[in-house]
Scaffold this active site. Structure first.
Site, PDB file in Angstrom:
ATOM      1  N   ASP B  90       0.791  -1.214   0.076  1.00 62.44           N
ATOM      2  CA  ASP B  90       0.018  -0.174   0.086  1.00 62.44           C
ATOM      3  C   ASP B  90       0.991   1.236   0.078  1.00 62.44           C
ATOM      4  O   ASP B  90       1.998   1.106   0.099  1.00 62.44           O
ATOM      5  CB  ASP B  90      -0.986  -0.006   1.088  1.00 62.44           C
ATOM      6  N   SER B  91       0.288   2.378  -0.122  1.00 65.54           N
ATOM      7  CA  SER B  91       1.092   3.644  -0.105  1.00 65.54           C
ATOM      8  C   SER B  91       1.543   4.136   1.189  1.00 65.54           C
ATOM      9  O   SER B  91       2.474   5.004   1.173  1.00 65.54           O
ATOM     10  CB  SER B  91       0.208   4.724  -0.942  1.00 65.54           C
ATOM     11  N   GLY B  92       0.929   3.708   2.116  1.00 64.10           N
ATOM     12  CA  GLY B  92       1.505   4.133   3.503  1.00 64.10           C
ATOM     13  C   GLY B  92       0.187   5.068   4.135  1.00 64.10           C
ATOM     14  O   GLY B  92       0.102   5.493   5.261  1.00 64.10           O
ATOM     15  N   GLY B  93      -0.620   5.664   3.040  1.00 60.37           N
ATOM     16  CA  GLY B  93      -1.516   6.786   3.589  1.00 60.37           C
ATOM     17  C   GLY B  93      -2.461   6.269   4.514  1.00 60.37           C
ATOM     18  O   GLY B  93      -2.743   6.815   5.532  1.00 60.37           O
ATOM     19  N   ASP B 144      -3.305   8.309  -1.378  1.00 62.76           N
ATOM     20  CA  ASP B 144      -4.520   8.778  -1.303  1.00 62.76           C
ATOM     21  C   ASP B 144      -4.814   9.205  -0.189  1.00 62.76           C
ATOM     22  O   ASP B 144      -4.418   8.897   0.840  1.00 62.76           O
ATOM     23  CB  ASP B 144      -5.529   7.791  -1.934  1.00 62.76           C
ATOM     24  N   GLY B 224     -11.401   3.581   0.729  1.00 62.63           N
ATOM     25  CA  GLY B 224     -12.493   4.446   1.617  1.00 62.63           C
ATOM     26  C   GLY B 224     -13.381   3.568   1.993  1.00 62.63           C
ATOM     27  O   GLY B 224     -14.383   3.839   2.512  1.00 62.63           O
ATOM     28  N   ASP B 274      -7.543  -8.090   0.379  1.00 63.05           N
ATOM     29  CA  ASP B 274      -6.899  -8.247   1.329  1.00 63.05           C
ATOM     30  C   ASP B 274      -7.569  -7.880   2.611  1.00 63.05           C
ATOM     31  O   ASP B 274      -8.539  -6.977   2.754  1.00 63.05           O
ATOM     32  CB  ASP B 274      -5.632  -7.340   1.293  1.00 63.05           C
ATOM     33  N   CYS B 312     -11.475 -30.683   5.704  1.00 66.68           N
ATOM     34  CA  CYS B 312     -10.494 -29.687   5.378  1.00 66.68           C
ATOM     35  C   CYS B 312      -9.028 -29.965   5.312  1.00 66.68           C
ATOM     36  O   CYS B 312      -8.582 -30.906   6.088  1.00 66.68           O
ATOM     37  CB  CYS B 312     -10.507 -28.440   6.515  1.00 66.68           C
ATOM     38  N   CYS B 314      -6.342 -28.405   5.563  1.00 70.62           N
ATOM     39  CA  CYS B 314      -5.210 -27.411   6.039  1.00 70.62           C
ATOM     40  C   CYS B 314      -4.299 -28.055   6.927  1.00 70.62           C
ATOM     41  O   CYS B 314      -4.640 -29.376   7.422  1.00 70.62           O
ATOM     42  CB  CYS B 314      -5.972 -26.226   6.709  1.00 70.62           C
ATOM     43  N   CYS B 317      -6.245 -28.934  10.459  1.00 74.02           N
ATOM     44  CA  CYS B 317      -7.267 -30.013  10.079  1.00 74.02           C
ATOM     45  C   CYS B 317      -6.582 -31.306   9.831  1.00 74.02           C
ATOM     46  O   CYS B 317      -7.364 -32.388  10.350  1.00 74.02           O
ATOM     47  CB  CYS B 317      -8.342 -29.552   9.358  1.00 74.02           C
ATOM     48  N   HIS B 343      -5.194 -22.469   9.465  1.00 77.34           N
ATOM     49  CA  HIS B 343      -6.619 -22.833   8.821  1.00 77.34           C
ATOM     50  C   HIS B 343      -7.398 -21.694   8.127  1.00 77.34           C
ATOM     51  O   HIS B 343      -7.840 -21.926   7.304  1.00 77.34           O
ATOM     52  CB  HIS B 343      -7.442 -23.181  10.014  1.00 77.34           C
TER      53      HIS B 343
END
Lengths: 378, 378
Positions: B90-93, B144, B224, B274, B312, B314, B317, B343
């Site tokens: 990300d930009s850090g903003g 931004d 946003g 994300d 599952c 994973c 599991c 998991h």
């Protein structure tokens, strides 16, 4: 069950093989400590990849939480924690004395309230053996009283005599129940180790060891060390106990120690060790190396591309720089203490692997003195 | 760079392939969040075994600690953290606005003091791009301003106009520097995504998206959102932005969301996500399943032999019971949160893998409504 495969000519160091229900342990051996059913921050798969041969479980902690009902229902400790190698459990005595509240020791056993929720409980030599049978331990320890340091001679002597009577009761319980097949131990045979006490008094150590050998156990531990005493007294307690122990049984120095101490104890005829230092110090950012410990929080490591220790084959050193691990530690990221824990356990396990090699090839003495000489003590 | 490979007939859901310097990302894709240069509690090896395609790094956190000098010296973020797959930064903003102290926003950029040691710093659109180039990001985000929720229309409109001018400056920096080869980026090409703002106002969202498309980016994010607004307004912000975005570029819904939200966003034409939920909730003992979340601290799990979720695949599991994981969580053992984190990440990654499959086979609509219907919202 125990076979000596080599003996150092210049010290009491021995190499051996101890056979348990869940596999063979090459000695000298370091046992990672899995207090609450997990070696802190490490998975069973990682332990296998580190070539850990055996791990330790703390009976007191497991008894308090999750409790025996849970572990029994889940098929015993091995299945509960998904570790199919050998497990040694302590008797719970040490933690009752160090953690529990409102302890009352009688000839029968110990009344206490646990440190988590204060529930009152009672443990006797027989109950300690029964609990460890329920856990499914490969190696069970007798219930003993572990006196604090310093300890008056009178107290040490009286305590030791009770500990001996308790050991006798543990042996009787085992003999009466050894064929008993619990749901979790249909095929297994538990080895039982006695624990030498006697504080810092040579004659009491001798008396304790001889009494235990008279009773007869599968192995013998030196207890009542690692209770705050100076290193010299710790070594002396081991030296005073060892001559009375049979050569053909494994010897376990409880709760020890630093890397040089381990080699000194190997040289004094000890075969097995457990210690929280590699895992506990890792969580504080401290890593073991052949020249001493590094505190990875220090600013000097911020830009270092090299691994914690050059040439180390552990999962942390194969893939990560000191700079990255320092960043993780400073940022309080779990991966940081995971990586240092893996490194430190590898260091301890590899130290014992090398000791076995050197005893086997007759090179133990020189290697030991070089290692101890190079290791900077803090 | 981005190729659409399938389009759902009953919704805006798409399947695609985004090519980056460090590999191809099949979309829809979930990106585990590696805030401080590590996805919390997880190793890079585990991420690879989970088939994570791309991870996210937070520029602000890495800028504050360990700092760019360290990461540059160590050869860039990929090498520093030992992850050779794609990284989006990300930009850090967002973090400057949510974490830093004494922020002052001007047309030039943002003055702030970091939340760790208070050091004053300044970030501009150009500096944000330069920092991400130093990190070696495969996908960089423009700087931004992310307004809080709720937000007055006047503030949103004024902020949006500055964000648009900042996006233009980011684009200019990239065009002036795109061939610049840093020590860490000898061969690489950074993709740059614009960020649609406009708070909860449909016309501002449209205006923002159109202005960004006019500037021209490799992908477009909806920002946003995930700032505390109700789900309905979040969906509406995405719905208001999406029609103005070109079909042949990837769309990234920032900081979202729950499993049903992800499917709803996929159905609204979003390709990348994300979210800290899988890792953050894991550290609180909460696991995701197809029928909703489980709080593994609950007593009902104490004796349960079955895994977190039947079937599952994973690592948690496949090998561990609910009873054991509950014990680890209750005992505050690191292995507990490690296992739940694995998991939960597997759950999110697998959800997106299934979404891609279902879009490809034309079965997305029914699968999505069945999943959303079965999932119990807390």
């Amino acid at each position: 069950m125990f076979e000596l495969t080599a003996q150092d000519s210049q010290s009491k160091a021995r190499r051996g093989r101890l056979t348990t229900s869940h596999g063979v342990i090459e000695t000298p051996a370091f046992m990672p400590v899995g207090t609450q059913g997990t070696v802190k921050a490490v998975s069973p798969r990682e332990l296998r990849e580190l070539n850990a041969q055996i791990i330790l479980g703390n009976t007191y902690h497991l008894f308090v939480r999750p409790g025996l009902d849970v572990i029994r229902h889940l098929g015993g400790l091995h299945q509960f924690i998904n570790w199919d190698g050998p497990i040694l459990t302590d008797s719970g005595g040490y933690q009752i004395f160090s953690l529990a509240k409102l302890r009352k020791i009688t000839e029968d056993g110990v009344h206490f309230q646990n440190h988590v929720d204060g529930t009152p409980a009672f443990i006797s030599p027989e109950i300690a053996m029964e609990i460890q049978a329920t856990l499914g331990s490969d190696i069970a320890m007798v219930l003993d009283e572990c006196p604090p340091w310093p300890c008056e001679r009178d107290y040490a002597a009286t305590s030791l005599e009770m500990t001996t009577r308790w050991a006798e009761r543990c042996k009787q319980w085992i003999e009466a129940n050894i064929e008993r097949r619990t749901p979790t131990r249909a095929h297994a045979h538990t080895l039982v180790f006695g624990i030498v006490q006697g504080a810092t008094f040579d004659d009491l150590r001798k008396q304790s060891a001889e009494a235990l050998v008279e009773i007869g156990f599968d192995g013998y531990a030196v207890g009542g060390v690692s209770v705050g005493e100076p290193e010299e007294l710790m070594m002396r307690a081991v030296e005073a106990s060892e001559p009375s122990l049979p050569a053909d049984k494994p010897r376990y120095a409880m709760g020890l120690g630093t890397p040089p101490q381990l080699l000194e104890l190997v040289a004094r005829g000890m075969d097995m060790f457990d210690c929280v230092l590699p895992t506990r110090l890792a969580r504080n950012g401290t890593a073991f190396t052949a020249t001493g410990t590094l505190n990875l929080k220090n600013a000097e490591f911020a830009m270092q591309k090299k691994p914690i220790e050059d040439g180390c084959e552990c999962p942390a050193c194969r893939e990560f720089s000191r700079a990255y691990i320092r960043h993780l530690v400073k940022a309080e990221e779990i991966l940081g203490l995971r990586l240092i824990t893996l490194h430190n356990l590898h260091f301890y396990l590899e130290l014992m692997r090398q000791a076995r090699d050197k005893i086997g090839t007759g090179d133990f003495a020189g290697w030991r003195s070089a290692f101890v000489g190079n290791y900077r003590r803090d």
